[in-house]
Design a protein around this motif. Sequence first.
Motif, mmCIF file in Angstrom:
data_model
loop_
_atom_site.group_PDB
_atom_site.id
_atom_site.type_symbol
_atom_site.label_atom_id
_atom_site.label_comp_id
_atom_site.label_asym_id
_atom_site.label_seq_id
_atom_site.Cartn_x
_atom_site.Cartn_y
_atom_site.Cartn_z
ATOM 1 N N ASN A 111 0.836 -1.183 0.000
ATOM 2 C CA ASN A 111 0.000 0.000 0.000
ATOM 3 C C ASN A 111 0.877 1.242 0.000
ATOM 4 N N ARG A 112 0.326 2.328 -0.482
ATOM 5 C CA ARG A 112 1.071 3.583 -0.438
ATOM 6 C C ARG A 112 1.381 3.937 1.024
ATOM 7 N N GLY A 113 2.631 4.322 1.286
ATOM 8 C CA GLY A 113 3.062 4.643 2.639
ATOM 9 C C GLY A 113 3.624 3.448 3.400
ATOM 10 N N ASP A 114 3.525 2.229 2.812
ATOM 11 C CA ASP A 114 4.097 1.055 3.470
ATOM 12 C C ASP A 114 5.622 1.114 3.460
ATOM 13 N N THR A 115 6.208 0.237 4.276
ATOM 14 C CA THR A 115 7.664 0.066 4.288
ATOM 15 C C THR A 115 7.994 -1.294 3.699
ATOM 16 N N ALA A 116 8.755 -1.284 2.617
ATOM 17 C CA ALA A 116 9.171 -2.522 1.966
ATOM 18 C C ALA A 116 10.534 -2.944 2.493
ATOM 19 N N THR A 117 10.702 -4.240 2.708
ATOM 20 C CA THR A 117 11.994 -4.787 3.131
ATOM 21 C C THR A 117 12.654 -5.454 1.939
ATOM 22 N N CYS A 118 13.846 -4.951 1.584
ATOM 23 C CA CYS A 118 14.642 -5.550 0.512
ATOM 24 C C CYS A 118 15.849 -6.232 1.148
ATOM 25 N N THR A 169 27.950 -16.917 4.855
ATOM 26 C CA THR A 169 26.927 -16.187 4.105
ATOM 27 C C THR A 169 25.938 -15.576 5.078
ATOM 28 N N LYS A 170 25.514 -14.337 4.831
ATOM 29 C CA LYS A 170 24.577 -13.654 5.716
ATOM 30 C C LYS A 170 23.571 -12.867 4.896
ATOM 31 N N ARG A 171 22.327 -12.857 5.400
ATOM 32 C CA ARG A 171 21.269 -12.054 4.769
ATOM 33 C C ARG A 171 21.318 -10.644 5.345
ATOM 34 N N VAL A 172 21.420 -9.647 4.469
ATOM 35 C CA VAL A 172 21.495 -8.243 4.861
ATOM 36 C C VAL A 172 20.264 -7.534 4.314
ATOM 37 N N GLU A 173 19.567 -6.785 5.197
ATOM 38 C CA GLU A 173 18.290 -6.176 4.827
ATOM 39 C C GLU A 173 18.340 -4.659 4.923
ATOM 40 N N ILE A 174 17.470 -4.001 4.112
ATOM 41 C CA ILE A 174 17.215 -2.570 4.231
ATOM 42 C C ILE A 174 15.712 -2.354 4.178
ATOM 43 N N SER A 175 15.265 -1.226 4.740
ATOM 44 C CA SER A 175 13.841 -0.865 4.727
ATOM 45 C C SER A 175 13.655 0.351 3.839
ATOM 46 N N VAL A 176 12.684 0.263 2.905
ATOM 47 C CA VAL A 176 12.424 1.340 1.956
ATOM 48 C C VAL A 176 10.969 1.773 2.112
ATOM 49 N N VAL A 177 10.766 3.063 2.426
ATOM 50 C CA VAL A 177 9.417 3.599 2.598
ATOM 51 C C VAL A 177 8.866 3.987 1.225
ATOM 52 N N ILE A 178 7.651 3.478 0.904
ATOM 53 C CA ILE A 178 6.990 3.811 -0.359
ATOM 54 C C ILE A 178 6.128 5.047 -0.129
ATOM 55 N N PRO A 179 6.445 6.186 -0.747
ATOM 56 C CA PRO A 179 5.667 7.412 -0.496
ATOM 57 C C PRO A 179 4.244 7.311 -1.061
ATOM 58 N N GLU A 180 3.334 8.064 -0.456
ATOM 59 C CA GLU A 180 1.953 8.074 -0.947
ATOM 60 C C GLU A 180 1.825 8.858 -2.238
ATOM 61 N N SER A 181 2.709 9.853 -2.430
ATOM 62 C CA SER A 181 2.706 10.620 -3.674
ATOM 63 C C SER A 181 4.128 11.067 -3.959
ATOM 64 N N TYR A 182 4.373 11.397 -5.219
ATOM 65 C CA TYR A 182 5.713 11.831 -5.605
ATOM 66 C C TYR A 182 5.569 12.835 -6.726
ATOM 67 N N GLN A 183 6.093 14.050 -6.500
ATOM 68 C CA GLN A 183 6.023 15.142 -7.477
ATOM 69 C C GLN A 183 4.588 15.376 -7.960
ATOM 70 N N GLY A 184 3.650 15.272 -7.024
ATOM 71 C CA GLY A 184 2.248 15.552 -7.338
ATOM 72 C C GLY A 184 1.496 14.380 -7.930
ATOM 73 N N PHE A 185 2.149 13.240 -8.141
ATOM 74 C CA PHE A 185 1.502 12.076 -8.715
ATOM 75 C C PHE A 185 1.178 11.067 -7.623
ATOM 76 N N ASN A 186 0.009 10.427 -7.743
ATOM 77 C CA ASN A 186 -0.341 9.317 -6.869
ATOM 78 C C ASN A 186 0.612 8.173 -7.171
ATOM 79 N N THR A 187 1.150 7.530 -6.135
ATOM 80 C CA THR A 187 2.160 6.493 -6.348
ATOM 81 C C THR A 187 1.562 5.106 -6.578
ATOM 82 N N ALA A 188 0.271 4.983 -6.626
ATOM 83 C CA ALA A 188 -0.320 3.672 -6.929
ATOM 84 C C ALA A 188 0.061 3.260 -8.351
#
Length: 214
Positions: A111-118, A169-188
Amino acid sequence: MLLKNMITGLAAVTCVLLGLTISGCICCNFGLPGDVTPTPEPWPTESPTGYPVEPTQEPDTYTPIHGTAVVIPTPAADVTPTPAADVTPTPVSGIMDAEMVGYGTDQDTYNRGDTATCYVEVRNTGEVPIERVDFIVNVYTTRPFIGKIHAIDDQTYTVDQQGIEPGTTKRVEISVVIPESYQGFNTAGDYQFEIVVRIGDKEIGNFSKDIKVV
């Protein structure tokens, strides 16, 4: 009769002389009032009190004749502090190398505003531990007549203190926040994650992953 008188006279003279002799002795012994010379008192023979005596105990302690024991402090030894040892860590030498053996995201739809884990799975193929992993992230969508719209554009995420030992071997993670809008556009919409993974100054891999934002 004459002899009797002579004896009587001689006896009288003798009594007078005896009386004078006794009177003279008494006068010599007692004398007149006020003529008696006082006999001086003898000096006290007791030793004066309150003065310390020479120490007879340990060199740093003595006890006065009267009173509490006195402790003479011993001067402290002049101790020169020893400088602290140089504890600067010795740099670890050796080749640093790794390879990416896996990657992904925790979900395919957000969803818009969620945090994705990569994440990436890093294998240490070098000779020294790996502490730092860098991710260069791009997240974008493509719109007709507009082209790519980036929600995240070349943003670097750094993960420290990983301690990946050589051969592991090790799993390394980052968290990426998905914005609700970007430059005036809906991010859906449909997006693509593009991620480059670096160890030190070397790129060890990259990957792309399609996701959906609703």
